[in-house]
Design a protein around this motif. Sequence first.
Motif, PDB file in Angstrom:
ATOM      1  N   THR A   1       0.849  -1.195   0.000  1.00  0.00           N
ATOM      2  CA  THR A   1       0.000   0.000   0.000  1.00  0.00           C
ATOM      3  C   THR A   1       0.881   1.240   0.000  1.00  0.00           C
ATOM      4  O   THR A   1       1.857   1.328   0.734  1.00  0.00           O
ATOM      5  N   ARG A   2       0.482   2.211  -0.812  1.00  0.00           N
ATOM      6  CA  ARG A   2       1.285   3.424  -0.941  1.00  0.00           C
ATOM      7  C   ARG A   2       0.533   4.714  -0.617  1.00  0.00           C
ATOM      8  O   ARG A   2       1.148   5.786  -0.559  1.00  0.00           O
ATOM      9  N   ALA A   3      -0.787   4.635  -0.394  1.00  0.00           N
ATOM     10  CA  ALA A   3      -1.536   5.838  -0.036  1.00  0.00           C
ATOM     11  C   ALA A   3      -2.938   5.460   0.402  1.00  0.00           C
ATOM     12  O   ALA A   3      -3.422   4.362   0.112  1.00  0.00           O
ATOM     13  N   VAL A   4      -3.574   6.385   1.113  1.00  0.00           N
ATOM     14  CA  VAL A   4      -4.992   6.286   1.473  1.00  0.00           C
ATOM     15  C   VAL A   4      -5.681   7.479   0.833  1.00  0.00           C
ATOM     16  O   VAL A   4      -5.137   8.593   0.810  1.00  0.00           O
ATOM     17  N   PHE A   5      -6.904   7.262   0.308  1.00  0.00           N
ATOM     18  CA  PHE A   5      -7.585   8.289  -0.466  1.00  0.00           C
ATOM     19  C   PHE A   5      -9.034   8.412  -0.027  1.00  0.00           C
ATOM     20  O   PHE A   5      -9.736   7.408   0.129  1.00  0.00           O
ATOM     21  N   CYS A   6      -9.504   9.658   0.174  1.00  0.00           N
ATOM     22  CA  CYS A   6     -10.919   9.895   0.489  1.00  0.00           C
ATOM     23  C   CYS A   6     -11.318  11.282  -0.002  1.00  0.00           C
ATOM     24  O   CYS A   6     -10.473  12.059  -0.463  1.00  0.00           O
ATOM     25  N   GLU A   7     -12.601  11.592   0.095  1.00  0.00           N
ATOM     26  CA  GLU A   7     -13.115  12.917  -0.205  1.00  0.00           C
ATOM     27  C   GLU A   7     -13.498  13.597   1.106  1.00  0.00           C
ATOM     28  O   GLU A   7     -13.982  12.940   2.027  1.00  0.00           O
ATOM     29  N   SER A   8     -13.295  14.901   1.201  1.00  0.00           N
ATOM     30  CA  SER A   8     -13.685  15.626   2.414  1.00  0.00           C
ATOM     31  C   SER A   8     -15.200  15.607   2.555  1.00  0.00           C
ATOM     32  O   SER A   8     -15.738  15.182   3.581  1.00  0.00           O
ATOM     33  N   ILE A   9     -15.914  16.098   1.534  1.00  0.00           N
ATOM     34  CA  ILE A   9     -17.363  15.956   1.428  1.00  0.00           C
ATOM     35  C   ILE A   9     -17.627  15.148   0.173  1.00  0.00           C
ATOM     36  O   ILE A   9     -17.305  15.592  -0.926  1.00  0.00           O
ATOM     37  N   ALA A  10     -18.179  13.956   0.338  1.00  0.00           N
ATOM     38  CA  ALA A  10     -18.273  13.022  -0.775  1.00  0.00           C
ATOM     39  C   ALA A  10     -19.315  13.457  -1.796  1.00  0.00           C
ATOM     40  O   ALA A  10     -20.384  13.955  -1.459  1.00  0.00           O
ATOM     41  N   ASN A  11     -18.978  13.273  -3.045  1.00  0.00           N
ATOM     42  CA  ASN A  11     -19.874  13.482  -4.178  1.00  0.00           C
ATOM     43  C   ASN A  11     -20.403  12.121  -4.630  1.00  0.00           C
ATOM     44  O   ASN A  11     -19.614  11.261  -4.998  1.00  0.00           O
TER      45      ASN A  11
ATOM     46  N   ASP B   1      -9.544  14.466  -1.608  1.00  0.00           N
ATOM     47  CA  ASP B   1     -10.209  15.229  -2.662  1.00  0.00           C
ATOM     48  C   ASP B   1     -11.103  16.265  -1.981  1.00  0.00           C
ATOM     49  O   ASP B   1     -12.081  15.911  -1.334  1.00  0.00           O
ATOM     50  N   ASN B   2     -10.760  17.531  -2.148  1.00  0.00           N
ATOM     51  CA  ASN B   2     -11.464  18.621  -1.464  1.00  0.00           C
ATOM     52  C   ASN B   2     -12.353  19.426  -2.409  1.00  0.00           C
ATOM     53  O   ASN B   2     -12.702  20.571  -2.121  1.00  0.00           O
ATOM     54  N   THR B   3     -12.739  18.807  -3.525  1.00  0.00           N
ATOM     55  CA  THR B   3     -13.502  19.514  -4.550  1.00  0.00           C
ATOM     56  C   THR B   3     -14.802  20.087  -4.018  1.00  0.00           C
ATOM     57  O   THR B   3     -15.131  21.254  -4.256  1.00  0.00           O
ATOM     58  N   SER B   4     -15.584  19.274  -3.311  1.00  0.00           N
ATOM     59  CA  SER B   4     -16.914  19.701  -2.885  1.00  0.00           C
ATOM     60  C   SER B   4     -16.870  20.760  -1.793  1.00  0.00           C
ATOM     61  O   SER B   4     -17.792  21.579  -1.676  1.00  0.00           O
ATOM     62  N   ALA B   5     -15.827  20.750  -0.986  1.00  0.00           N
ATOM     63  CA  ALA B   5     -15.751  21.678   0.148  1.00  0.00           C
ATOM     64  C   ALA B   5     -15.045  22.984  -0.199  1.00  0.00           C
ATOM     65  O   ALA B   5     -15.454  24.056   0.261  1.00  0.00           O
TER      66      ALA B   5
ATOM     67  N   ARG C   1     -19.853  16.063  12.912  1.00  0.00           N
ATOM     68  CA  ARG C   1     -18.532  15.964  12.279  1.00  0.00           C
ATOM     69  C   ARG C   1     -18.330  17.120  11.305  1.00  0.00           C
ATOM     70  O   ARG C   1     -17.237  17.698  11.228  1.00  0.00           O
ATOM     71  N   ALA C   2     -19.366  17.451  10.552  1.00  0.00           N
ATOM     72  CA  ALA C   2     -19.259  18.553   9.596  1.00  0.00           C
ATOM     73  C   ALA C   2     -18.926  19.855  10.294  1.00  0.00           C
ATOM     74  O   ALA C   2     -18.167  20.677   9.777  1.00  0.00           O
ATOM     75  N   ALA C   3     -19.476  20.058  11.483  1.00  0.00           N
ATOM     76  CA  ALA C   3     -19.208  21.284  12.231  1.00  0.00           C
ATOM     77  C   ALA C   3     -17.731  21.411  12.586  1.00  0.00           C
ATOM     78  O   ALA C   3     -17.209  22.527  12.721  1.00  0.00           O
ATOM     79  N   LYS C   4     -17.031  20.280  12.723  1.00  0.00           N
ATOM     80  CA  LYS C   4     -15.603  20.292  13.052  1.00  0.00           C
ATOM     81  C   LYS C   4     -14.736  20.337  11.794  1.00  0.00           C
ATOM     82  O   LYS C   4     -13.764  21.075  11.729  1.00  0.00           O
ATOM     83  N   VAL C   5     -15.104  19.519  10.795  1.00  0.00           N
ATOM     84  CA  VAL C   5     -14.294  19.418   9.577  1.00  0.00           C
ATOM     85  C   VAL C   5     -14.545  20.602   8.652  1.00  0.00           C
ATOM     86  O   VAL C   5     -13.620  21.100   8.006  1.00  0.00           O
ATOM     87  N   CYS C   6     -15.794  21.049   8.586  1.00  0.00           N
ATOM     88  CA  CYS C   6     -16.191  22.154   7.710  1.00  0.00           C
ATOM     89  C   CYS C   6     -16.933  23.208   8.538  1.00  0.00           C
ATOM     90  O   CYS C   6     -18.165  23.335   8.424  1.00  0.00           O
ATOM     91  N   PRO C   7     -16.235  23.946   9.369  1.00  0.00           N
ATOM     92  CA  PRO C   7     -16.913  24.844  10.316  1.00  0.00           C
ATOM     93  C   PRO C   7     -17.710  25.966   9.674  1.00  0.00           C
ATOM     94  O   PRO C   7     -18.581  26.542  10.318  1.00  0.00           O
ATOM     95  N   ARG C   8     -17.445  26.276   8.406  1.00  0.00           N
ATOM     96  CA  ARG C   8     -18.190  27.351   7.745  1.00  0.00           C
ATOM     97  C   ARG C   8     -19.407  26.845   6.972  1.00  0.00           C
ATOM     98  O   ARG C   8     -20.092  27.625   6.322  1.00  0.00           O
TER      99      ARG C   8
END
Length: 430
Positions: free
Chosen positions: A150-160, A185-189, A332-339
């Motif tokens: 394994t060489r990386a872990v991948f996720c989206e901040s706010i999933a599409n 992947d921070n596209t949505s946020a 969780r959103a209030a902590k990860v995406c406070p705005r």
Amino acid sequence: MTDGPTYGFDTLQIHAGARPDPATGARQTPIYQTTAYVFRDAEHAAALFNLQEVGYIYSRLTNPTVAVLQERIATLEGGVGAVCCSSGHAAQIMALFPLMGPGKNIVVSNRLYGGSITQFSQTIHRFGWSAKFVDIDDMDAIKSAIDDDTRAVFCESIANPGGHVADIRAVADVADAAGLPLIVDNTSATPYLCRPIEHGATLVVHSMTKFLTGNGTVTGGVVVDSGSFDWAASDKFPSLSEPEPAYHGLKFAETFGPLAFTFHGIAIGLRDLGMTLNPQAAHYTLMGIETLSLRMQRHVENATKISEWLEKHPAVEGVTYAGLNSSPYHDRAAKVCPRGAGGLFTVALKAGYEGCVKFVEALEIFSHVANLGDTRSLVIHSASTTHRQLTPEQQIAAGAAPNVVRISIGIEEADDLIADLDQALHKANA
């Protein structure tokens, strides 16, 4: 901008990376529509090609307009550098390229955009790479999936499209313990709502096509480097830690330190893969970013009001917006995406698959397109379009079940959007 005061986001989104043009005094960043650049002399050319001096050689590698965009996004994300490329999908390959090799794998969230699932489950096999899909909320599952290759872990901040919010810090801790980078992947946020690097991410990718540009005019992608990962701490990343034959044995990690990944992305990634962002696209994205905070505030305001209205509608089975008090990801959103939780969510209709088709076709203000993050409100039935290549189980896991539509809320008048949704829901259930 020079070193000195710490500026706020609204100031940086306009000024970071940009300086008046030295030749003309032009205040807006010019579009440097040129292929190549004149060298001062033979020694200057040799220094550039040997990576002994930073400058412009050829626009597949570097371009002044693109360079401003790279610096601006890196600044907004809190990274040390960034590499722009031709699309969000290109950015994902660019992020993996220095890390992977034949037989290597990545551990990936099963809550991703359908095109990303296809890229990771199908296309990367042609490079000899593979992906292991896991529930990104299950830390034990992530740990179990990680192996010696394994060489990386991948996720989206706010999933599409499902609006799932990742616990980036918890995932980063698992990746750190395994000596692996976390790619988010921070596209949505966007960096206005979430800065994954502050939560432990190593690399951040975007489809700049979406909220960063915000006007539906260009495609583009970017990889942002946190500069915090020690690529030489193990033998897992030889492209960055070992001698590079094409540059006379130069070691990127040793020579460039925190900027090793960024320099590799340009000197190797763009040089050999050629996934270049054109300067006109960079210009459009720069203009879009100047209003990013203003747009995101309106996206969030509208999405909150409309999702609350939809949740109470008798034709609606459920709404996935993390900004709702009923969402399992609200805290969780209030902590990860406070705005705010962004402008993207899905709606499940009681009328099922056929009802979704009728609903989409009945909308008048909403545009039926395969895009998101526009100033205009957009809608799509994911199961029949963006996620149709997935199995039913994959569709459900990705938040794209047959009775679900994806809605990207724009910055129009919220009451007008509600009226349009209301009339379409009535027609879908007629």
